[in-house]
Design a protein around this motif. Structure first.
Motif, mmCIF file in Angstrom:
data_model
loop_
_atom_site.group_PDB
_atom_site.id
_atom_site.type_symbol
_atom_site.label_atom_id
_atom_site.label_comp_id
_atom_site.label_asym_id
_atom_site.label_seq_id
_atom_site.Cartn_x
_atom_site.Cartn_y
_atom_site.Cartn_z
ATOM 1 N N SER A 15 0.843 -1.659 -0.494
ATOM 2 C CA SER A 15 -0.305 -0.051 0.022
ATOM 3 C C SER A 15 0.850 0.994 0.309
ATOM 4 O O SER A 15 0.097 1.955 1.057
ATOM 5 C CB SER A 15 -0.827 0.189 1.326
ATOM 6 O OG SER A 15 -1.747 0.895 1.208
ATOM 7 N N ASP A 16 1.388 1.480 -1.043
ATOM 8 C CA ASP A 16 3.042 2.546 -1.113
ATOM 9 C C ASP A 16 3.197 2.889 0.045
ATOM 10 O O ASP A 16 4.763 4.187 0.528
ATOM 11 C CB ASP A 16 1.871 3.803 -1.755
ATOM 12 C CG ASP A 16 1.257 3.146 -3.496
ATOM 13 O OD1 ASP A 16 1.496 3.676 -3.341
ATOM 14 O OD2 ASP A 16 -0.080 4.141 -2.646
ATOM 15 N N ARG A 17 3.634 1.549 1.215
ATOM 16 C CA ARG A 17 4.789 2.317 2.156
ATOM 17 C C ARG A 17 6.023 1.035 2.300
ATOM 18 O O ARG A 17 5.206 -0.230 1.298
ATOM 19 C CB ARG A 17 4.039 1.572 3.549
ATOM 20 C CG ARG A 17 4.866 1.691 4.429
ATOM 21 C CD ARG A 17 3.869 0.840 5.956
ATOM 22 N NE ARG A 17 3.952 1.667 6.637
ATOM 23 C CZ ARG A 17 2.403 2.756 7.799
ATOM 24 N NH1 ARG A 17 2.183 0.970 8.137
ATOM 25 N NH2 ARG A 17 2.484 2.503 8.636
ATOM 26 N N ASP A 18 6.942 1.496 2.176
ATOM 27 C CA ASP A 18 8.537 0.315 1.893
ATOM 28 C C ASP A 18 8.198 -0.013 3.507
ATOM 29 O O ASP A 18 8.478 0.496 4.164
ATOM 30 C CB ASP A 18 9.491 1.323 1.461
ATOM 31 C CG ASP A 18 9.156 1.287 -0.113
ATOM 32 O OD1 ASP A 18 8.585 1.164 -0.374
ATOM 33 O OD2 ASP A 18 10.507 2.050 -0.457
ATOM 34 N N LEU A 19 7.907 -1.600 2.959
ATOM 35 C CA LEU A 19 8.246 -1.937 4.721
ATOM 36 C C LEU A 19 10.135 -3.180 4.924
ATOM 37 O O LEU A 19 10.170 -3.258 4.087
ATOM 38 C CB LEU A 19 7.578 -3.682 4.962
ATOM 39 C CG LEU A 19 5.925 -3.155 4.768
ATOM 40 C CD1 LEU A 19 5.289 -4.210 4.989
ATOM 41 C CD2 LEU A 19 5.682 -2.116 6.767
ATOM 42 N N PRO A 20 10.761 -3.134 5.496
ATOM 43 C CA PRO A 20 11.682 -3.283 5.550
ATOM 44 C C PRO A 20 12.189 -4.450 6.266
ATOM 45 O O PRO A 20 11.245 -5.504 6.450
ATOM 46 C CB PRO A 20 12.822 -2.407 6.984
ATOM 47 C CG PRO A 20 11.694 -2.496 7.939
ATOM 48 C CD PRO A 20 10.586 -1.421 7.153
ATOM 49 N N ASP A 21 13.501 -4.877 5.491
ATOM 50 C CA ASP A 21 13.022 -6.946 5.650
ATOM 51 C C ASP A 21 13.719 -7.239 7.090
ATOM 52 O O ASP A 21 14.301 -6.961 7.640
ATOM 53 C CB ASP A 21 14.587 -6.848 5.120
ATOM 54 C CG ASP A 21 14.919 -8.722 4.340
ATOM 55 O OD1 ASP A 21 14.112 -9.648 5.303
ATOM 56 O OD2 ASP A 21 15.411 -8.760 3.552
ATOM 57 N N PRO A 22 12.912 -7.703 7.867
ATOM 58 C CA PRO A 22 12.914 -8.086 8.804
ATOM 59 C C PRO A 22 13.526 -9.245 9.532
ATOM 60 O O PRO A 22 15.245 -9.858 10.442
ATOM 61 C CB PRO A 22 11.499 -9.086 9.300
ATOM 62 C CG PRO A 22 10.787 -9.301 8.011
ATOM 63 C CD PRO A 22 11.461 -8.263 6.995
#
Length: 70
Positions: A15-22
């Motif tokens: 949703s147009d949000r970049d989430l970091p790689d956990p």
């Protein structure tokens, strides 16, 4: 001449949000399950094949929609 191995970072887009790689050792499906705890709409979502943007791979999470059969 020496060969260099370059590893690209991963980022997961929702949703147009970049989430970091956990955890770089996790498979993308495991990352999806990880983030589904935070974002319940990701339950049943699909992972779009990654694209390269600059020095990273971007995986997109697409939420499932009604009538989506595959």
């Amino acid at each position: 001449m020496t060969a260099a191995i370059i590893t690209l970072d991963r980022v997961f887009r929702y949703s147009d949000r970049d989430l970091p790689d956990p955890d770089s050792g996790m498979q993308p499906e495991a990352v999806l399950k990880h983030y589904a705890r935070q974002f319940p709409r990701l339950v049943g979502a699909k992972i779009v094949a990654p694209i390269q943007e600059e020095d990273r791979y971007v995986y997109e999470f697409r939420k499932a929609s009604f009538g989506d059969k595959g």
